[in-house]
Design a protein around this motif. Structure first.
Motif, PDB file in Angstrom:
ATOM      1  N   ALA A 183      10.112  -8.945  -3.881  1.00  0.00           N
ATOM      2  CA  ALA A 183       8.850  -9.079  -3.153  1.00  0.00           C
ATOM      3  C   ALA A 183       8.958  -8.279  -1.859  1.00  0.00           C
ATOM      4  O   ALA A 183       9.719  -8.644  -0.956  1.00  0.00           O
ATOM      5  CB  ALA A 183       8.553 -10.548  -2.859  1.00  0.00           C
ATOM      6  N   PHE A 184       8.213  -7.162  -1.801  1.00  0.00           N
ATOM      7  CA  PHE A 184       8.155  -6.319  -0.618  1.00  0.00           C
ATOM      8  C   PHE A 184       6.714  -5.880  -0.402  1.00  0.00           C
ATOM      9  O   PHE A 184       5.981  -5.642  -1.372  1.00  0.00           O
ATOM     10  CB  PHE A 184       9.018  -5.057  -0.777  1.00  0.00           C
ATOM     11  CG  PHE A 184      10.496  -5.297  -0.695  1.00  0.00           C
ATOM     12  CD1 PHE A 184      11.145  -5.278   0.532  1.00  0.00           C
ATOM     13  CD2 PHE A 184      11.236  -5.538  -1.842  1.00  0.00           C
ATOM     14  CE1 PHE A 184      12.514  -5.490   0.606  1.00  0.00           C
ATOM     15  CE2 PHE A 184      12.597  -5.757  -1.777  1.00  0.00           C
ATOM     16  CZ  PHE A 184      13.243  -5.732  -0.547  1.00  0.00           C
ATOM     17  N   CYS A 185       6.317  -5.757   0.868  1.00  0.00           N
ATOM     18  CA  CYS A 185       5.028  -5.138   1.147  1.00  0.00           C
ATOM     19  C   CYS A 185       5.058  -3.678   0.707  1.00  0.00           C
ATOM     20  O   CYS A 185       6.110  -3.040   0.700  1.00  0.00           O
ATOM     21  CB  CYS A 185       4.725  -5.201   2.644  1.00  0.00           C
ATOM     22  SG  CYS A 185       4.251  -6.826   3.223  1.00  0.00           S
ATOM     23  N   ASN A 186       3.893  -3.161   0.374  1.00  0.00           N
ATOM     24  CA  ASN A 186       3.829  -1.764  -0.062  1.00  0.00           C
ATOM     25  C   ASN A 186       4.295  -0.795   1.021  1.00  0.00           C
ATOM     26  O   ASN A 186       4.797   0.281   0.721  1.00  0.00           O
ATOM     27  CB  ASN A 186       2.389  -1.415  -0.474  1.00  0.00           C
ATOM     28  CG  ASN A 186       1.945  -2.197  -1.697  1.00  0.00           C
ATOM     29  OD1 ASN A 186       2.753  -2.519  -2.567  1.00  0.00           O
ATOM     30  ND2 ASN A 186       0.666  -2.512  -1.765  1.00  0.00           N
ATOM     31  N   VAL A 187       4.119  -1.184   2.293  1.00  0.00           N
ATOM     32  CA  VAL A 187       4.479  -0.283   3.396  1.00  0.00           C
ATOM     33  C   VAL A 187       5.734  -0.746   4.130  1.00  0.00           C
ATOM     34  O   VAL A 187       6.000  -0.295   5.233  1.00  0.00           O
ATOM     35  CB  VAL A 187       3.309  -0.176   4.400  1.00  0.00           C
ATOM     36  CG1 VAL A 187       2.145   0.580   3.784  1.00  0.00           C
ATOM     37  CG2 VAL A 187       2.864  -1.559   4.872  1.00  0.00           C
ATOM     38  N   CYS A 188       6.520  -1.619   3.511  1.00  0.00           N
ATOM     39  CA  CYS A 188       7.760  -2.093   4.142  1.00  0.00           C
ATOM     40  C   CYS A 188       8.756  -0.945   4.239  1.00  0.00           C
ATOM     41  O   CYS A 188       9.054  -0.279   3.236  1.00  0.00           O
ATOM     42  CB  CYS A 188       8.364  -3.241   3.335  1.00  0.00           C
ATOM     43  SG  CYS A 188       9.952  -3.812   3.982  1.00  0.00           S
ATOM     44  N   ILE A 189       9.298  -0.730   5.419  1.00  0.00           N
ATOM     45  CA  ILE A 189      10.216   0.393   5.626  1.00  0.00           C
ATOM     46  C   ILE A 189      11.566   0.148   4.947  1.00  0.00           C
ATOM     47  O   ILE A 189      12.328   1.080   4.704  1.00  0.00           O
ATOM     48  CB  ILE A 189      10.401   0.667   7.137  1.00  0.00           C
ATOM     49  CG1 ILE A 189      10.910   2.097   7.357  1.00  0.00           C
ATOM     50  CG2 ILE A 189      11.317  -0.376   7.775  1.00  0.00           C
ATOM     51  CD1 ILE A 189      10.811   2.561   8.786  1.00  0.00           C
ATOM     52  N   PHE A 190      11.874  -1.133   4.627  1.00  0.00           N
ATOM     53  CA  PHE A 190      13.133  -1.444   3.948  1.00  0.00           C
ATOM     54  C   PHE A 190      13.058  -1.164   2.452  1.00  0.00           C
ATOM     55  O   PHE A 190      14.085  -1.034   1.786  1.00  0.00           O
ATOM     56  CB  PHE A 190      13.502  -2.922   4.136  1.00  0.00           C
ATOM     57  CG  PHE A 190      13.595  -3.361   5.563  1.00  0.00           C
ATOM     58  CD1 PHE A 190      14.075  -2.512   6.541  1.00  0.00           C
ATOM     59  CD2 PHE A 190      13.200  -4.641   5.934  1.00  0.00           C
ATOM     60  CE1 PHE A 190      14.163  -2.915   7.865  1.00  0.00           C
ATOM     61  CE2 PHE A 190      13.281  -5.061   7.245  1.00  0.00           C
ATOM     62  CZ  PHE A 190      13.759  -4.201   8.209  1.00  0.00           C
ATOM     63  N   ARG A 191      11.874  -1.100   1.910  1.00  0.00           N
ATOM     64  CA  ARG A 191      11.662  -1.103   0.455  1.00  0.00           C
ATOM     65  C   ARG A 191      12.404   0.029  -0.263  1.00  0.00           C
ATOM     66  O   ARG A 191      13.172  -0.216  -1.198  1.00  0.00           O
ATOM     67  CB  ARG A 191      10.162  -1.017   0.170  1.00  0.00           C
ATOM     68  CG  ARG A 191       9.791  -1.001  -1.298  1.00  0.00           C
ATOM     69  CD  ARG A 191       8.294  -1.140  -1.470  1.00  0.00           C
ATOM     70  NE  ARG A 191       7.866  -0.982  -2.845  1.00  0.00           N
ATOM     71  CZ  ARG A 191       6.767  -1.509  -3.346  1.00  0.00           C
ATOM     72  NH1 ARG A 191       5.974  -2.235  -2.578  1.00  0.00           N
ATOM     73  NH2 ARG A 191       6.434  -1.308  -4.613  1.00  0.00           N
ATOM     74  N   ALA A 192      12.217   1.260   0.178  1.00  0.00           N
ATOM     75  CA  ALA A 192      12.820   2.401  -0.521  1.00  0.00           C
ATOM     76  C   ALA A 192      14.340   2.323  -0.508  1.00  0.00           C
ATOM     77  O   ALA A 192      15.003   2.579  -1.528  1.00  0.00           O
ATOM     78  CB  ALA A 192      12.344   3.709   0.113  1.00  0.00           C
ATOM     79  N   VAL A 209       5.153  -8.444  -6.602  1.00  0.00           N
ATOM     80  CA  VAL A 209       3.956  -8.546  -5.772  1.00  0.00           C
ATOM     81  C   VAL A 209       3.458  -7.151  -5.428  1.00  0.00           C
ATOM     82  O   VAL A 209       4.249  -6.217  -5.290  1.00  0.00           O
ATOM     83  CB  VAL A 209       4.245  -9.356  -4.481  1.00  0.00           C
ATOM     84  CG1 VAL A 209       5.267  -8.659  -3.621  1.00  0.00           C
ATOM     85  CG2 VAL A 209       2.965  -9.622  -3.694  1.00  0.00           C
ATOM     86  N   ASP A 210       2.153  -7.006  -5.324  1.00  0.00           N
ATOM     87  CA  ASP A 210       1.538  -5.755  -4.896  1.00  0.00           C
ATOM     88  C   ASP A 210       0.598  -6.097  -3.757  1.00  0.00           C
ATOM     89  O   ASP A 210      -0.549  -6.470  -3.959  1.00  0.00           O
ATOM     90  CB  ASP A 210       0.775  -5.112  -6.057  1.00  0.00           C
ATOM     91  CG  ASP A 210       0.134  -3.785  -5.661  1.00  0.00           C
ATOM     92  OD1 ASP A 210       0.500  -3.250  -4.595  1.00  0.00           O
ATOM     93  OD2 ASP A 210      -0.736  -3.290  -6.409  1.00  0.00           O
ATOM     94  N   SER A 211       1.117  -6.008  -2.523  1.00  0.00           N
ATOM     95  CA  SER A 211       0.346  -6.483  -1.378  1.00  0.00           C
ATOM     96  C   SER A 211       0.784  -5.763  -0.108  1.00  0.00           C
ATOM     97  O   SER A 211       1.910  -5.277  -0.016  1.00  0.00           O
ATOM     98  CB  SER A 211       0.548  -7.998  -1.210  1.00  0.00           C
ATOM     99  OG  SER A 211      -0.087  -8.470  -0.050  1.00  0.00           O
ATOM    100  N   ASP A 212      -0.124  -5.705   0.859  1.00  0.00           N
ATOM    101  CA  ASP A 212       0.200  -5.214   2.195  1.00  0.00           C
ATOM    102  C   ASP A 212       0.359  -6.360   3.177  1.00  0.00           C
ATOM    103  O   ASP A 212       0.506  -6.137   4.383  1.00  0.00           O
ATOM    104  CB  ASP A 212      -0.909  -4.275   2.702  1.00  0.00           C
ATOM    105  CG  ASP A 212      -0.954  -2.963   1.924  1.00  0.00           C
ATOM    106  OD1 ASP A 212       0.087  -2.576   1.356  1.00  0.00           O
ATOM    107  OD2 ASP A 212      -2.028  -2.344   1.888  1.00  0.00           O
TER     108      ASP A 212
END
Length: 294
Positions: A183-192, A209-212
């Motif tokens: 579960a990560f926000c679409n614009v989370c800088i940790f995600r990639a 999840v697909d959320s901002d």
């Protein structure tokens, strides 16, 4: 008549609030020996032991706890008076941006100090993701920003660093399931970076999840339907850091960086200096005033 010195009182309050001499010295931009000497002079002036040094951990004595109440009031009154008398130098509006997970506890403390020094400067706090804040700074929509990144970009200054941790529900088991639900926000800088580490470790994953919206992500994780990643000091009480014993890859260290401090606005430099001091003092384990580390 014995007069209390505000410089020594400020050091005493800093030791109590920051959890020890080392962190107080960092917050005040002084050496540890200077703070220790100020505490010694204060004790000699009052003829009272303010700190109990009998154990490995320093604690406030009864006299120290009583003085702390007065010392805070005196220091705050001094700062208010100085601010009121010099506020013609500092006035206007500043916009400070910060990711929500690095706001507490440093930013509120800094804003309180800044307001006492510059009461006629309105500071607007804008909470957003690091990526959005960097873009806002490029467009000139904010004056000063904090970010969380693996390394600072051009014009960035690292204030401190802390581990990035896998997080899940209290007592949750979702981190053991395969494929791993994320579960990560679409614009989370940790995600990639997290996805890259999972791929390198050969761990299958699915995005749950697909959320901002950060709150939606938190809700999903707290329901034990997925795991995420947060800075060690920002894990909310409904979640916990996952102790996977190597089952999940180590996420490394993230840096808290500051951008915009090279502005020509003098008042912005004051705010930047306070943020530097605040994050320098926040390093290490936090202690409460009753049990202060040396």
């Amino acid at each position: 008549m014995r007069n209390l010195d505000l410089t020594t009182l400020r050091s005493f309050v800093a030791v109590a609030e920051q959890g020890g001499v080392t962190r107080a010295a960092a917050a005040l931009n002084l050496t540890q020996s200077a703070v220790s000497m100020q505490l010694k002079r204060l004790e000699e002036l009052l003829g009272q032991d303010l700190l109990d040094r009998s154990n490995r951990r320093i604690a406030l004595t009864n006299s120290g706890e009583l003085l702390l109440t007065y010392a805070r009031r005196l220091v705050e009154l001094n700062d208010e008076a100085v601010g009121r008398l010099t506020d013609d130098v500092y006035e206007g509006e500043l916009i400070l941006g910060a990711p929500y997970d690095v706001i507490y506890p440093v930013v509120p403390q800094v804003l309180k100090r800044f307001n006492a020094l510059c009461p006629r400067v309105k500071v607007q706090l804008r909470s957003s993701t690091s990526l959005k804040l960097l873009e806002s700074l490029r467009r000139g929509e904010v004056d000063l920003i904090l970010t969380t990144e693996e390394a600072p970009g051009q014009g960035g200054e690292t204030l401190t660093e802390m581990p990035l941790r896998w997080v899940g529900a209290q007592g949750g088991l979702s981190w053991k399931r395969k494929p791993l639900k994320l579960a990560f926000c679409n614009v989370c800088i940790f995600r990639a970076g997290v996805l890259r580490k999972l791929d390198d470790a050969g761990i299958e994953w699915e995005m749950a999840v697909d959320s901002d919206d950060d709150r939606s992500v938190e809700a999903l994780i707290s329901a034990d339907l997925a795991v995420g990643a947060l800075l060690e000091d920002s894990v909310p009480p409904q979640l916990e850091a996952i102790q996977s014993c190597g089952a999940l890859p180590d996420l490394g260290i993230q840096k808290i960086n500051m951008y915009g401090a090279d502005s020509r606005k003098e008042v912005l430099g004051e705010l930047a200096d306070m943020l530097r001091q605040g994050f320098a003092a926040s390093r290490g384990p936090v202690a409460v005033p009753k049990a202060l580390t040396a």
